[in-house]
Every structure is written in C-alpha cells, then in structure tokens.
Write a protein that holds these residues in place. Structure first.
Motif, PDB file in Angstrom:
ATOM      1  N   LEU A 194       0.778  -1.246   0.012  1.00  0.00           N
ATOM      2  CA  LEU A 194       0.067  -0.083   0.192  1.00  0.00           C
ATOM      3  C   LEU A 194       0.795   1.226   0.159  1.00  0.00           C
ATOM      4  N   LEU A 195       0.546   2.354  -0.691  1.00  0.00           N
ATOM      5  CA  LEU A 195       1.142   3.392  -0.633  1.00  0.00           C
ATOM      6  C   LEU A 195       0.313   4.534  -0.529  1.00  0.00           C
ATOM      7  N   THR A 196       0.330   5.349   0.609  1.00  0.00           N
ATOM      8  CA  THR A 196      -0.733   6.042   1.049  1.00  0.00           C
ATOM      9  C   THR A 196      -0.321   7.551   0.578  1.00  0.00           C
ATOM     10  N   ARG A 197      -1.141   8.198  -0.223  1.00  0.00           N
ATOM     11  CA  ARG A 197      -1.032   9.663  -0.747  1.00  0.00           C
ATOM     12  C   ARG A 197      -2.170  10.417  -0.084  1.00  0.00           C
ATOM     13  N   ALA A 224      -5.369  10.941   1.911  1.00  0.00           N
ATOM     14  CA  ALA A 224      -6.339   9.872   2.206  1.00  0.00           C
ATOM     15  C   ALA A 224      -6.537   8.783   0.945  1.00  0.00           C
ATOM     16  N   SER A 225      -5.873   8.968  -0.040  1.00  0.00           N
ATOM     17  CA  SER A 225      -5.849   8.080  -1.188  1.00  0.00           C
ATOM     18  C   SER A 225      -4.789   7.078  -1.055  1.00  0.00           C
ATOM     19  N   GLN A 226      -5.090   5.860  -1.679  1.00  0.00           N
ATOM     20  CA  GLN A 226      -3.910   4.626  -1.566  1.00  0.00           C
ATOM     21  C   GLN A 226      -3.616   4.078  -2.947  1.00  0.00           C
ATOM     22  N   LEU A 227      -2.595   3.890  -3.211  1.00  0.00           N
ATOM     23  CA  LEU A 227      -2.213   3.008  -4.260  1.00  0.00           C
ATOM     24  C   LEU A 227      -2.241   1.493  -3.918  1.00  0.00           C
ATOM     25  N   TYR A 228      -2.627   0.491  -4.436  1.00  0.00           N
ATOM     26  CA  TYR A 228      -2.631  -1.029  -3.921  1.00  0.00           C
ATOM     27  C   TYR A 228      -2.191  -1.852  -5.011  1.00  0.00           C
ATOM     28  N   ARG A 254      -2.405  -7.127  -9.702  1.00  0.00           N
ATOM     29  CA  ARG A 254      -3.438  -6.274  -9.612  1.00  0.00           C
ATOM     30  C   ARG A 254      -3.133  -4.943  -9.130  1.00  0.00           C
ATOM     31  N   ILE A 255      -3.225  -4.000  -9.824  1.00  0.00           N
ATOM     32  CA  ILE A 255      -3.047  -2.502  -9.130  1.00  0.00           C
ATOM     33  C   ILE A 255      -4.270  -1.854  -9.119  1.00  0.00           C
ATOM     34  N   TYR A 256      -4.457  -1.203  -7.923  1.00  0.00           N
ATOM     35  CA  TYR A 256      -5.798  -0.330  -7.848  1.00  0.00           C
ATOM     36  C   TYR A 256      -5.221   0.928  -7.220  1.00  0.00           C
ATOM     37  N   HIS A 257      -5.834   2.099  -7.722  1.00  0.00           N
ATOM     38  CA  HIS A 257      -5.708   3.324  -7.254  1.00  0.00           C
ATOM     39  C   HIS A 257      -7.071   3.666  -6.463  1.00  0.00           C
TER      40      HIS A 257
END
Lengths: 660, 385
Positions: A588-591, A593-597, A612-615
């Motif tokens: 997880l990368l937190t930016r 309140a959003s996250q890359l997953y 699988r990559i989610y934003h």
C-alpha cells in the motif's frame, strides 16, 4: 502442570458461576445483604480463575506444548512470538475462551465499580451475567475444550492458518469481542430491571456508559476487521456483505440505536420499555453472531448438520437466552412505569426516528443474512445475498438517517422547533449543495448518485460543525466568550459532534472509493510499466526471501508521477510449507487519504507475474470515519457529569441567552 | 514414550495440592461475604445508590450548568421543576428495604460452597482432564533422550533446516525418499520438486517424482505422473523406474500389449541381479496371463481374492493400506474414498468398507459438493448412509 491447572481453573470458574447464578437471587428475594454480596466476590473470583485459565493457554502456545491438542492444531514452533500469542484466539476453542474471559472481565468491572448501585440491582445484574457465563463455560468444556491433551505428542504443530498470521489478529478479535460481550452488561441490566419490576434513574445512569464502552470497541473492531480484509485478502475490497461481517454489523446497528435511546432514558426518563427491549435485542444479535460464526452454519448448512454438537449447543443457548428474555419482557414490560412525555418534534422524537431507521436497517441486514440459510435448509437451494440487495434496501435507509442526523442534536428536548433548526442548518445545506456541484463538475464517469451522496456527507459534517458553532455562540458572540463557552461545553456535546461528523467522513470515503477507483490487471515482466490514475509503476524485478516460517516472493515496483520518483512498493506472496498454502501481502502506498494498492497473482512460466493494481481515491476516509466516531464515543465516556436534558419552557425564547 | 511422560508420584501430589489451593480460594470467595460482620453490611447498605440520590445529584448539576452559562435561567427552572417532581415521586415510593439477615439461607449457601463447589469441580474435571500427563513444552523435548534419535524427529530437524535454507538441494534429496517411506506422499512430491529445482534435471529425479505422484494417487499413474515418467524417459531411455511405470500406465489404460512390450524390453536389458526384476516379471505375468484390468479395479481385486496368491494379495493389501493411510492424512479426495470402499467390498470386508465410508463422510463434511458426490458414489456401491 500449566495445562491441567488452566483446565481446572476453568472448571472452578464454572462452579463459581453456578453459585453466582442463584445465591444472589435468593439474597435479593430475602433482602439479605450478605447473600447478595456473594455476587460481587464470586464475580471477582471468576475473573481471577478465567484469567488464570486464559493465561495458561497463552503460556502453552508460547512454549509450543504440543501435548495440548489445541496448540498442536494451531501452532508451529517456528512461528514468531506475536503470532504464537495471537494464535491463541485464532482458533475456535481459544476464541471462545477469550469470549468468556471478556465476559468475566465485564462482570468483574461491575463488581468493582458497582458500589453506587442499589444492592439488589447489582445482585440481579451479576446473577444474569453468571447465567450467560455458565452456559458458555459448559459449552467450552463440553464441546470446545482447549485443554484436551494428546498422550503421545507430535513433534511439530500444524501451524496457524497463514491468512491469520497478521497483526490484524492481535487487535481485531479482542476488540470485536469487547464490543459483543460488552452488550451483555446492558442485557443483564435489562433482565435485572424486568425481574425487579422497575427501572429507576440509577439504572439509566449506569447502562449508558457500559453501552458506550461496548459500542466504541465494536466500532473500532469492525473498522479494523474491514481494513484487515482490505489489505490481507488481496482483492482491495473492504466490505463484502458476508454473513460474518453482517454478524458484527447487526449488533452495531442495534447497539447504536440502544446508545441513543439510553440517552433519552438517562436525560429525560422516557423510552424506558423500548430501551429495555433494545438491550435485549442487541445482545441477542451478538449471540446470534456468535452462533453464525462459531457453529459453521455459514460455510454450509450440511457441514453443520454433520457435526452438530457445537452448533446445537449454541443454538440451545441462543434459544434459551433470546426466548427467555423476550418472554420475560412480554410478561413484565407492562408493569414498568412510563416516563416523561414529549412532543413528536423534539430531541426525543428525533432519537425515536433514529431508532426506527436503525432497527429497520438492522432487520434488513438480518433478513439478508438469514434468508439464504433458510433457503438452503428448506429448499436445498444455495444462494447468496450480496451488494445489489443491500444497495436497494440498506443504503436508502441509511441515506434517510444521515439526512436526519444534523437535525437531531439541534432540536430542543421535550418540544422542538423544526423550522428554526432548518434555518440554522441552512449554511450546512448550502455547503452540501456546493459540494454536489463541485463533485458533479469534477467527476468523470461513475454513478449520477455519487455527487449527491458526497453532498450528503458534507452536509452531515457541516451540520455537526453548525451544532458546535451554535452551542458556543461562534460568530454571534465575541471570540473570548465563545472560547469560554467552548471550554464549558460538556465533552459529551463534543463527542456527539465528532461521532456524527465521522459518519459523514466515512460516507465520503465509501462513495469515492466505490465510484472512482481505478484498477489495472495484467501480467507484467521485468521493466514493464503500468499507468494507473496518473501514476507510473515500473516492475523492477522479482526476488525470493526466507521468513521465519514461510518463503516469500517479492516484487519491487518503482512508483513515479510525472517523471518524479515517489517510492518503491514491494507486494509479496508468501508460501507456508507446513499448511502448504500461501497468502498475498498487498503493498500500500498512502498519498493523503488515497492509496495505491498492488497485489500479486501467480508467476507464469516465462517469469512474468500477474499483478492487480488499484488506485483508491480517499479510501482511508472509510476507516478514519469510524475512528472519529469511536473518538467521539470516548469523549462522551470521559464526561463524568450527570446528564439532565433541560427542556425548553413552553413560552421561552428560542435562542440561548448570552450567559453574562 | 507414554510411560516417560506420566507424572512421577511427587509431581502428581504437587498438582493435586495446587488444585486444592485453587478450590480453597474459590470457596473463600463465596464464604467471605457471608462471614463479614454486621457493621460492614450496614455500611454497604447505606452506601448503595438510590433513585433519590441520583435526582439530588441532577439538581446540583443544573445549578452548576446555570453558573457556567450552559443553560439559561428559564430552562434551568423548567428542568428543576421536572426533576423536583420525579424526586418527590421517588421519595414517596422509596421505602428503604430494611436489610434482613437470614441465617438459615446463609448456612445453606456456605454448605453449597464447601461441598457443592468441590464436587462440581471434580465431577466436571475428572472425565475431561488428564492429570497424569505432564507439560511437554518444546524446549524440554529437545533434551529428552531417545526422542532425538527417532526418525520422525530427524525428519523434523531436516525440515526445519530446509525451511530456513530452501535452496539446499542435497537436503531435499535426502528428505524426499524418507518422507515417501513415512507415507507423507504429498510432502514427498514437494520435496522431489524442490530437489529438481535446486539440483537440476535428471531422469532419476523425474521418475522419483513420478513415483511419489503415483503414490499420492493411491497407485494410479495419473496424467501428471505419466508426464514425469515421459520426461525421465526422454532424458534417459534406459531408466528402469520410468520404463516400469510407463508400462504400468499402459496397463491401467487398458493397453496390455503395450505394457507387455515395454516390460519385456525392460527385462531384456536388465542386469540379471537387478532387485526390481521379480516385480517386473510378475507384472508381465499379470498382463500376459490374461487379467488385464487396471490396478485396484474390481476385477483385479476379485482375481486376487480367487487366486489368493501370497505375493499379489500382499501387494494389493499394501496398496489398499497405502490408500487408506493417504486418505487419513488428506481426506479431500472423494474418488480415493470411493476406490477404498470398493476395494474393501471386493475383498469381502464389509465392516471395513462401512468404517471407511463413515470416515469419508466425516472427512468431506465441510464441503457440500464433495459430500453429495460421496453419497451418490456410496449409493452406487450399495452402501446407504
């Protein structure tokens, strides 16, 4: 010696619970203080023995004593210490022991802090606690005994389910159980009131804080569980309307209703009968949750029918307590004195509306959870009730509830002025509409309802702020006076505002995540670059690493945005030899309140890996909301003042007068 | 080993002493409030909360709020009136219940604690507990003599070593055949695979893997196993194990001539003292001699029963036993269970067949779909639940 002493301590706790079930009741009937006081010392001793029993099981797990079947089946000598400890409640037997330990803890707390309760009330409450405890001690000893031994112990254990080997297990179940079991206190108080035939002010004063404690833990427990599922299961989902999740959501909904009705009861002496009923229902739903999760009925009705000992036992407990308490309620409720009166448009009225919506929402979830089970039993037809059902039923109810939330705290007790409140909420409404407009203009794609929902969330938050501004006289009074008032404002008022704002925050998170999340699923080779929501993720390579009881394959991604390097992300896949299974560890990368997953799939023969990559925009708000709610609850709990709902006199001016 | 672990008498005494202490503590918890003096009781009674006290506190609260300016004077007045009304009602109805001590019941409660508690504790604990078993934490076990030498312990040590050093190919090479001998076929398959990964390709390792795969399938050369034998054959056409199993695969597919040809060729090239010669010869006799059904099929079983030849009967029993062992460890395999039940039925052992079907139901109880398949299969075999 540890194993057998722990076992014996549990048996002694059962014996004490049995004594505590009857002796205090006889004492209350005879008005004998000594007999009534047996409840207190027995509850404390019970806590001591269950605590010893639980400690013994923890020690057995820590020392990897595989002569205990429970340890053999769920532990492994190579497991890190923290998972050896958390593994204690990562299995059926151990988690039931944790359940009764927490029950005993609450009983002990009532015994310690219950000095200002009427003696007979305390005796009754503790006796009812002991009934619940006895039933569950028997259940554990007869069907789920964690202390059973193996005469010729194997040399190595079978290890804990790898998915559970996570820090989430250390926090989530204890929190959830503190919530579930905490509601047993309000249940016991309700039953005690029904037996005694009356509810007085002391009763109400006691029930609310206990309900609040349970509610805070349950809120945090559910939020924690949802976040755990989000990062551990590797699908980026945070709520699945799965029966196990519903099992914790139902007591939460009923508990939230109870919290609000207990408030009316404490402050205004009204809604007594309803509060009693809600107390019973809330704990019944907790028991139902325990049954659903622990009997295996969810995995398959057939599995339940094949090994029915546990399920039937819990079902029996369930019927006994729910049936018994509801019949007692039916028989005695009419004898209770009705309390204060109020006009339909008033704070009390608003809280009744809140209760109505929450209980209907709870009933909807109950239906959605039990209907598939009933179909499977009656028609031998397997089905699942999922998001579409709840989107059509639960969501509109909650939207209505949220719309009403800002009005509640601003209405006066006894008789309120809806028009006046609406005028004062105008600013909040405007803020909501502006948010809708902005969201509409900014959004690309997604549901047309999403901007409206965001506006609703902003309205709820702005409503909470307005309430505080009104109470402190912000913008109306000189700043110094406002500050003075803010300091004098009861912490419970702050708590209300935070908890309600938390609802809005969570709503915004949910809407943003479900509407605007972007995903990228592909098989990537080394140096491939994925472009997701403006981020560039380059796969730098795959490598292997050895953990304490697993091997893991790690993929390294370099994340950049507009050519500017941000960070590296390392999702991994762990394989556990002993159980022969594997888990995905998402990165997880937190930016903000959003996250890359990122989560990994299988590796193909050519050395490429499925990714699988989610934003997920604003996804963290989903959990910040509940944390805010729990924080509000704690503020309110810390408020040791008495609660009096001062009604507005019939012909008084509507505005608060400046104090000076 | 069990004898080593039973508690010596002294330790058993200590355990019972601890139990006795705990029981005494529990009894004391019940007796203590019963035995306290009258003054303590009166104090408790006086300190207890009451409705009137709450209302009085509430009135005081209103005064405080008014002083801070949280509520306005008219509201405070309204609240005062309302609470006052409740206070009056409460004070009117509240007849402080006079505490009465009831000696008879107190004695009964004391007897209950003194006699009932230990009785319940013993009655519940004795059938469940194992007071004669002492603790056996891992740290203590490593030092236990005798244990260290056992094969299983060695295996565990090697496994632990490999868990930390998974790239040690030699370790996997050593471990795999031992696991297979211990009947842990699934683990053996994994070990052979690792051995292949870290030691490199070889016909021998490929056919060992194939053999382990065959063992997990209860003696059936599955497609997966066959692939391994074919790979081994490609690496070394002379590899006896690969050839033998390719022949067996052909036999199980019903191609008995192919099987016979493969085995005949194998025997022709075999050294005279090869230990596997008799096995291949008897297999050849089997396909040549007319009974050409797949291993463990009804016909084979029936044939084995009729002939009652020592060798073949033992082999089949061995296979059935291995299948049973494997299912005991991993019960997910519905087909395996059905094969086992059928084997017992053909062998004329109906009790064992019933036992196996019960075990099978328990093993797949968690999976509705498998359970259904199993029940259907059992019905076809004429065994109804």
């Amino acid at each position: 010696m540890i194993a057998e002493s722990g076992h014996y301590a549990l048996v002694l706790a059962l014996g004490l619970a049995l004594i505590q079930s009857f002796v205090p009741l006889i004492g209350a009937r005879l008005r004998d203080p000594a007999l009534m006081n047996v409840a207190r010392s027995a509850a404390l001793a019970q806590l001591l023995f269950v605590g010893a029993s639980f400690t013994a099981l923890v020690m057995l797990h820590v020392t990897s004593d595989f002569s205990v079947a429970n340890v053999y089946e769920n532990s492994h000598s190579m497991k890190p210490l923290i998972y050896k400890i958390t593994g204690v409640w990562g299995n059926h037997e151990g988690s039931m022991l944790l359940w009764v330990s927490i029950l005993a803890l609450f009983g002990g707390l009532v015994a310690i802090f219950g000095n200002n309760l009427p003696l007979s009330l305390r005796a009754h409450v503790l006796a009812v606690q002991a009934w619940i405890a006895s039933a569950f001690y028997l259940f554990i000893l007869m069907t789920s005994n964690p202390f059973l031994r193996i005469a010729n112990p194997p040399i190595e254990g079978r290890d804990l389910n790898p998915v559970l080997q996570d820090i989430g297990l250390a926090v989530h179940p204890p929190m959830l159980y503190l919530g579930y079991v905490g509601f047993s206190i309000s249940f016991s108080f309700a039953i005690a009131a029904l037996i005694e035939g009356g509810i007085d002010a002391a009763w109400a004063r006691w029930v609310r804080p206990w309900t609040l404690v349970a509610w805070i833990f349950l809120t945090l427990g559910i939020a924690m569980g949802s976040y755990w599922a989000y990062y551990e299961l590797g699908w980026g989902g945070w709520w699945f309307w799965d029966p196990v999740e519903n099992a914790s959501l139902m007591p939460w909904l009923a508990g939230t209703a109870l919290l609000h009705s207990a408030l009316v009861m404490e402050k205004r002496n009204a809604l007594k009968v309803w509060t009693i009923l809600l107390s019973i229902l809330t704990f019944s739903l907790s028991l139902l949750g325990t049954f659903l999760v622990r009997s295996g009925v969810i995995t398959s009705v057939h599995a339940f029918a094949n090994d029915p000992t546990r399920g039937v036992f819990i079902l029996l407990i369930l019927c006994l307590f729910i049936g018994g308490s509801l019949s007692l309620f039916a028989g005695r409720a009419t004898a209770l004195k009705q309390g204060g009166l109020f006009a339909p448009i008033s704070r009390e009225g608003a809280l009744v509306l809140n209760n109505l919506l929450l209980t209907v929402a709870c009933a909807v979830v109950l239906f959605g959870t039990l209907y598939p089970l009933a179909m499977e039993v009656l028609a031998d037809f397997k089905m699942s009730v999922g998001a579409p059902f709840y989107n059509l039923s639960f969501v509109p109810l909650f939207a209505l509830l949220l719309l009403a939330v800002p009005f509640g705290p601003m209405l006066a007790w006894k008789r309120g002025d809806l028009l006046g409140v609406t005028q004062r909420l105008l600013a909040a409404g405007v803020a909501g509409l502006v948010a809708v407009a902005i969201a509409w203009g900014w959004a690309r794609g997604g549901s047309a309802l999403a901007p409206l929902a965001i506006g609703l969330g902003i309205f709820v938050i702005a409503g909470a702020v307005t309430d505080l501004a009104e109470r402190t006289g912000l913008f109306r009074l000189p700043f110094a006076a406002t500050l003075h008032r803010a300091r004098g404002l009861p912490r419970s008022a702050w708590g209300t505002a935070f908890a309600h704002a938390g609802l809005g925050v969570a709503l915004i998170g949910i809407v943003c995540e479900t509407t605007w999340n972007s995903e990228y699923i592909a098989t990537m080779k080394q140096n491939d670059v994925a472009h997701v929501a403006g981020y560039d993720l380059k796969l730098d390579g795959l490598f292997q690493r050895q953990g304490p009881n697993f091997r893991e394959m790690i993929a390294e991604f370099n994340v950049s945005r507009n050519g500017e390097a941000l960070s590296t992300m390392t999702p991994s896949k762990r394989s556990f030899t002993t159980r022969g299974s594997s888990t995905t560890e998402a990165a997880l990368l937190t930016r903000g309140a959003s996250q890359l997953y990122i989560s990994l799939g299988d590796v193909t023969a050519e050395g490429a890996v499925a990714v699988r990559i989610y934003h997920k925009p604003f996804v963290l708000l989903i959990w910040w909301g509940p944390v805010l709610m729990a924080f509000g609850g704690m503020l309110s709990l810390s408020d040791r003042r008495l609660r009096v709902g001062a009604p507005k006199p019939a012909r008084a001016k509507q505005r608060l007068q400046p104090a000076e | 080993m069990g004898a080593d672990r039973a508690l010596p008498e002294a330790c058993l005494m200590t355990l019972w002493f601890v139990f006795a202490l705990m029981t005494v503590a529990a009894i004391f918890a019940v007796l203590w409030p019963l035995g306290r003096g009258g003054r303590a009781e009166r104090q408790d009674t006086e300190n207890q909360g009451s409705e009137v006290a709450v209302y009085k506190d509430q009135l005081a609260e209103i005064e405080r709020d008014l002083a801070i300016g949280l509520i306005a004077a008219p509201e405070a007045e309204a609240a005062r009136v309302e609470i006052g009304r409740r206070l009056l009602a409460a004070a009117g109805s509240e007849t402080a219940p006079a505490p009465r001590s009831n000696l008879k019941w107190r004695r009964a409660a004391a007897v209950l604690a003194l006699v009932g508690l230990p009785l319940v504790a013993i009655a519940v604990y004795m059938p469940l507990g194992s007071p004669r078993l002492q603790d056996f934490p891992l740290a203590q076990r490593d030092r236990a003599p005798g244990m260290a030498q056992s094969l299983e312990n060695l295996v565990v040590q090697v496994e632990q070593h490999l868990e930390k050093n998974p790239t040690d190919g030699r370790g996997w090479n050593v471990l795999a055949p031992v696991l297979e001998r211990l009947g842990r076929y699934d683990d053996a398959v994994r070990a052979y695979r690792n051995s292949l990964t870290y030691n490199g390709e070889s016909a021998e390792r490929r056919s060992d893997l194939g053999e382990a795969l065959t063992a997990t399938a209860g003696g059936v050369v599955t497609a997966e196993a066959k692939t391994e034998f074919e790979r081994a054959h490609a690496l070394n056409a002379e590899d006896p194990k690969a050839n033998y199993f390719l022949g067996l695969a052909a036999e199980q597919d019903g191609r008995k001539d192919d099987a016979a040809n493969i085995w005949r060729a194998l025997l022709a090239k075999a050294p005279a003292d090869a230990p596997w010669r008799p096995l291949v010869q008897s297999s050849l006799a089997r396909v040549g001699g007319g009974s050409t059904a797949p291993a463990l099929s009804d016909e084979t079983m029936a044939a084995a029963k009729d002939m009652n030849e020592g060798d073949r009967g033992a082999m089949i029993r061995g296979m059935v036993e291995r299948l049973a062992n494997r299912l005991k460890q991993n019960g997910d395999d519905v087909d395996g269970w059905l094969r086992l039940v059928r084997a017992y039925l053909v062998m004329g052992d109906r009790d064992k067949a019933m036992g196996a079907s019960t075990d099978a139901r328990q093993a797949v109880a968690n999976d509705a779909e498998r359970l259904r398949q199993l029940n259907e299969g059992l019905k076809n075999l004429g065994l109804d639940g």
